[in-house]
Design a protein around this motif. Structure first.
Motif, short mmCIF file in Angstrom:
data_model
loop_
_atom_site.label_atom_id
_atom_site.label_comp_id
_atom_site.label_asym_id
_atom_site.label_seq_id
_atom_site.Cartn_x
_atom_site.Cartn_y
_atom_site.Cartn_z
N ILE A 239 0.84 -1.20 0.00
CA ILE A 239 0.00 0.00 0.00
C ILE A 239 0.87 1.25 0.00
O ILE A 239 0.61 2.22 -0.73
CB ILE A 239 -0.95 -0.01 1.21
N SER A 240 1.94 1.26 0.80
CA SER A 240 2.83 2.41 0.87
C SER A 240 3.48 2.68 -0.49
O SER A 240 3.65 3.84 -0.89
CB SER A 240 3.90 2.19 1.93
N GLN A 241 3.82 1.61 -1.19
CA GLN A 241 4.44 1.77 -2.50
C GLN A 241 3.49 2.44 -3.49
O GLN A 241 3.88 3.31 -4.27
CB GLN A 241 4.89 0.40 -3.04
N GLU A 284 -6.53 -4.39 8.47
CA GLU A 284 -5.45 -4.04 9.40
C GLU A 284 -4.20 -4.81 9.02
O GLU A 284 -4.26 -6.01 8.74
CB GLU A 284 -5.86 -4.34 10.84
N PHE A 285 -3.06 -4.11 9.03
CA PHE A 285 -1.80 -4.70 8.60
C PHE A 285 -0.77 -4.60 9.71
O PHE A 285 -0.69 -3.59 10.42
CB PHE A 285 -1.28 -4.00 7.34
N ASP A 286 0.03 -5.64 9.86
CA ASP A 286 1.08 -5.66 10.88
C ASP A 286 2.23 -4.78 10.44
O ASP A 286 2.66 -4.82 9.28
CB ASP A 286 1.57 -7.10 11.07
N ASP A 287 2.71 -3.93 11.36
CA ASP A 287 3.83 -3.05 11.05
C ASP A 287 5.03 -3.29 11.95
O ASP A 287 6.02 -2.56 11.87
CB ASP A 287 3.39 -1.59 11.13
N SER A 292 2.61 0.63 19.22
CA SER A 292 1.31 0.82 18.58
C SER A 292 1.19 -0.17 17.43
O SER A 292 1.38 0.17 16.26
CB SER A 292 1.17 2.26 18.06
N PRO A 293 0.91 -1.43 17.75
CA PRO A 293 0.92 -2.48 16.71
C PRO A 293 -0.24 -2.34 15.72
O PRO A 293 -1.36 -2.05 16.10
CB PRO A 293 0.79 -3.77 17.52
N GLY A 294 0.08 -2.54 14.46
CA GLY A 294 -0.95 -2.57 13.42
C GLY A 294 -1.28 -1.21 12.85
O GLY A 294 -1.25 -0.19 13.55
N LYS A 295 -1.61 -1.21 11.57
CA LYS A 295 -2.08 -0.01 10.88
C LYS A 295 -3.41 -0.35 10.22
O LYS A 295 -3.51 -1.32 9.48
CB LYS A 295 -1.07 0.46 9.83
#
Length: 322
Positions: A239-241, A284-287, A292-295
């Motif tokens: 998603i960031s890409q 929700e995605f693991d970061d 603050s786990p998850g985005k």
């Protein structure tokens, strides 16, 4: 019209509102939270110790529908708002009115047009917030929390867009010697092909298969079928890409409660009217952040119909809660 509450039978009174009944008839009503209010009574000290006097001799009225019951205006399929009222404003579909005036003995709504809609946008959203405040919901203060306010790092952000702004999957065009990009519904994937919906069970790729034999759980495919939908983003890096070249802003929550419960709805005000944008839960995605786990990712946009009658989602904003 509400009647007088029978204090011998009921001490808490509740009803299903008109909006709740509408959702129930369509099988959409989901009771997720319960709140209580004491807005229908008052407190008066009795004696010198500051103790509230008994309220059992007072007359109370049954619960009834109020315009303040609507704090989350509902969308019809697509992007047309169901009628609702907030403060001095009345919204029906894309039409927005403020106040009224008399024509003879009949009250007519003052329909807003053009820049009046844009100028009244902030007042309407404030009126919706006031509807929530007028619920007078009982709450418990957390004595162990040193934060219970709600402050943001900044209140507004401007994004620039001109004729050279490029839209995803939009073919370039030329007009008056200038090359520009136009969002084209026909060039965008339909809902059943869009990767933003691919993680929902309703949009799964389900080619037909034969019944499996007793020793297996999955049968052989009946044939080879082309998978037309885009694969869903499986990681936050993907998603960031895709957002790396987009304009962005970071809003910090300087002060919130420990639970950090947020209710978010996004409106678009233009000279053509008012719209409430649709929100798609991207998951929700693991970061790997231990603090603050998850985005949590949300896609904000609107649903349009292309020339073939297929519905297409225009993604305007991508919101990430960390």
């Amino acid at each position: 019209m509400a009647g007088i509450l029978n204090k011998k039978e009921r001490m808490l009174d509740m009803i299903v509102t008109s909006e709740g009944r509408r959702q129930a008839t369509q099988g959409q009503m989901r009771i997720a939270y319960a709140t209580f209010t004491d807005m229908h009574t008052f407190y008066q000290a009795s004696g010198s110790f500051g103790v509230a006097e008994p309220a059992d001799s007072r007359i109370f009225f049954e619960a009834t529908n109020r315009v303040q019951d609507i704090v989350v205006p509902e969308l019809e399929p697509g992007n047309s708002l169901r009628p609702f009222r907030a403060g001095d404003f009345i919204v029906d579909g894309h039409t927005m009115a403020s106040g009224s005036f008399k024509v003879g003995f009949i009250d007519r709504h003052n329909i807003l047009t053009g820049s009046q809609i844009i100028d009244s946008g902030e007042d309407l959203t404030t009126a919706i917030t006031t509807n929530f405040q007028q619920q007078r919901i009982l709450r418990t203060s957390d004595p162990f929390s040193d934060t219970d306010d709600f402050t943001l790092s900044h209140q507004s952000k401007k994004f620039s867009m001109d004729k050279k702004t490029k839209f995803s999957k939009a073919p370039p065009g030329t007009k008056f010697g200038l090359t520009y990009s136009v969002a084209n519904a026909d060039a965008s994937p339909s809902l059943f092909m869009d990767k933003r919906f691919a993680h929902f069970p309703n949009f799964d790729y389900l080619p037909p298969v034969n019944l499996p034999p007793p020793e297996r759980t999955i049968g052989d495919p009946i044939g080879e079928y082309v998978r037309l939908n885009e694969p869903a983003d499986l990681t936050f890096e993907q998603i960031s890409q895709s957002l790396s070249t987009r304009q962005r802003t970071i809003i910090d929550f300087g002060d919130t409660s420990r639970d950090n419960n947020l209710a978010c709805q996004i409106f678009e005000f233009s000279k053509d009217g008012v719209e409430k944008l649709s929100i798609v839960d991207g998951g929700e995605f693991d970061d790997g952040d231990p603090i603050s786990p998850g985005k949590q990712v949300y896609y904000i946009g609107k649903i349009v119909v292309d020339s073939t009658g297929a519905e297409t989602f225009y993604n305007i904003f991508t919101v990430v809660f960390d």
